[in-house]
Design an enzyme around this catalytic site. Structure first.
Site, PDB file in Angstrom:
ATOM      1  CD  GLU A   1     -10.809   2.278 -40.504  1.00  0.00           C
ATOM      2  OE1 GLU A   1     -10.724   1.553 -38.909  1.00  0.00           O
ATOM      3  OE2 GLU A   1      -9.990   2.657 -41.332  1.00  0.00           O
TER       4      GLU A   1
ATOM      5  CD  GLU B   1      -8.048   6.762 -39.934  1.00  0.00           C
ATOM      6  OE1 GLU B   1      -8.245   6.787 -38.487  1.00  0.00           O
ATOM      7  OE2 GLU B   1      -7.678   6.462 -40.868  1.00  0.00           O
TER       8      GLU B   1
HETATM    9  C1  LER Z   1      -7.812   3.734 -38.194  1.00  0.00           C
HETATM   10  O1  LER Z   1      -9.247   3.904 -38.707  1.00  0.00           O
HETATM   11  C2  LER Z   1      -7.122   3.620 -39.202  1.00  0.00           C
HETATM   12  O2  LER Z   1      -7.016   3.621 -40.139  1.00  0.00           O
HETATM   13  C3  LER Z   1      -5.852   2.741 -38.936  1.00  0.00           C
HETATM   14  O3  LER Z   1      -5.232   2.416 -40.613  1.00  0.00           O
HETATM   15  C4  LER Z   1      -5.007   3.415 -37.799  1.00  0.00           C
HETATM   16  O4  LER Z   1      -3.910   3.399 -38.958  1.00  0.00           O
HETATM   17 MN    MN Z   2      -8.771   4.837 -41.129  1.00  0.00          MN
END
Ligand code: LER
Ligand code: MN
Length: 277
Positions: free
Chosen positions: A159, A253
Site C-alpha cells: 500500500e 476503510e
Molecule cells: C492502512 O490501510 C492505511 O490506510 C493506513 O492509513 C492505516 O490507517
Molecule cells: Mn488503507
C-alpha cells in the site's frame, strides 16, 4: 438496472478492537461483523488482525462459506500499532518477529482466499535517516514474505500510504517502481483513495498507470469518512478502475462516523448509486 460483467465487489473493514479514530468500520466479535456485513449487502469483509494465531481461521472460513461472503483481504497494520512490529526496525529480533508474523498472515490468507496487505507494518525510517540505507531491510523482508506467498499461492499488496503516516513508498509512482524490482506475480500495488487525495496530482491517471499491477483498493473520502461525505470524485475513480481493468475488491476503510452501521449503509447506497448511473 444495468448489469455489468465487472460489477464492483465491495468489502467492508472489520476489526475486533481499535481506537475511535482508527479507520475501520465494523467492530467487535469477528463472527458477528461477518454476519452483519452480509446482512447489509457487502460481498466481502477485510479483516484487520493483530495476530492470526489468536483467532480460529478455519472457523472464520467455515462461517464465510455458510454465509456466502468472502474475506477479500487481511490488514496487518494492527501488528505494528499493537505489537510494534516493523519491516525496518533497528532491532533485529523485532524484524525476525515481523517475518514470523507475516508468515502467519500469509498462511491465514491461504485458508481464507484473501490478499495480504502490507501497509503500516512497513514501519517508519527513523528521523534524520535516509530511505536508501534502509531499503535492503524492506527488500529482504519482502523476499521472505514472497517466498512464503509463492509457496501458498497468496498475493501480497503493497500500500502507498501518505507522507504524514509513512516516510517511504508514499505514492503510486514510487510504489509501482518498487514492486517492479521483484518481478513477482505475487506482489501487487495497493491504492487507497484517502492517501491518493493527498499524494496524487491526478487520481484517475495514477490508477490507470497501475494497469496490470493493481492488487487491492481502499475507499475512504477526503476526510476519511464514508465515500460520499467528502470531495473525492468517486465516479471518476470507478471509471479509472474500469479502464485499468481492475477486477478485485474495493474495501471500505474509513472512520466509523457517525457510527459503524450508518457508515456501512451510506457507503453501500452511495457507491451502488454511482455504479448504476
Ligand atoms: C492502512 O490501510 C492505511 O490506510 C493506513 O492509513 C492505516 O490507517
Ligand atoms: Mn488503507
Amino acid at each position: 438496472l444495468i448489469e455489468r460483467d465487472n460489477a464492483m465487489k465491495l468489502s467492508i473493514s472489520i476489526v475486533d478492537k481499535a481506537g475511535d479514530m482508527a479507520p475501520f468500520v465494523l467492530r467487535g466479535d469477528f463472527s458477528r461483523s461477518i454476519r452483519l456485513a452480509k446482512t447489509i449487502g457487502y460481498d466481502a469483509v477485510e479483516m484487520h488482525v493483530t495476530n492470526p494465531e489468536s483467532i480460529d481461521i478455519n472457523e472464520i472460513r467455515d462461517l464465510c462459506e455458510r454465509e456466502s461472503i468472502s474475506v477479500s483481504s487481511i490488514g496487518t497494520g494492527m501488528a505494528r500499532t499493537v505489537d510494534g512490529l516493523s519491516f525496518v526496525s533497528n532491532d533485529r529480533e523485532l524484524r525476525t518477529k515481523t517475518a514470523e508474523r507475516m508468515k502467519s498472515f500469509i498462511k491465514a490468507a491461504q485458508t481464507l482466499g484473501s490478499v495480504v496487505i502490507i501497509g503500516l507494518i512497513k514501519g517508519l525510517i527513523p528521523p534524520g535517516e535516509d530511505y536508501h540505507s534502509f531499503e535492503s531491510r524492506v527488500v529482504d523482508m519482502l523476499n521472505i514474505c514472497l517466498e512464503e506467498a509463492e509457496k501458498r499461492g497468496v498475493t501480497l499488496v503493497l500500500e502507498a500510504i501518505n507522507r504524514y503516516e509513512s516516510n517511504f513508498l508514499v505514492n503510486a509512482d514510487e510504489t509501482l517502481a518498487f514492486i517492479h524490482k521483484f518481478k513477482s506475480d505475487h506482489l501487487k500495488i495497493h491504492l487507497d483513495t484517502f492517501h491518493m487525495n493527498i499524494e496524487e496530482p491526478d487520481m484517475a491517471k495514477s490508477i490507470i498507470k497501475c494497469k496490470g499491477f493493481l492488487g487491492h483498493m481502499h475507499f475512504a473520502d477526503s476526510d476519511r469518512r464514508y465515500p460520499g461525505h467528502g470531495h473525492i470524485r468517486f465516479k471518476e475513480v470507478l471509471n479509472a478502475l474500469d479502464q485499468a481493468g481492475y477486477s478485485g475488491y474495493i474495501a471500505i476503510e474509513c472512520l466509523a462516523m457517525p457510527d459503524p452501521m450508518e457508515t456501512a449503509k451510506r457507503t453501500l447506497e452511495y457507491l451502488r448509486s454511482l455504479e448504476h448511473n
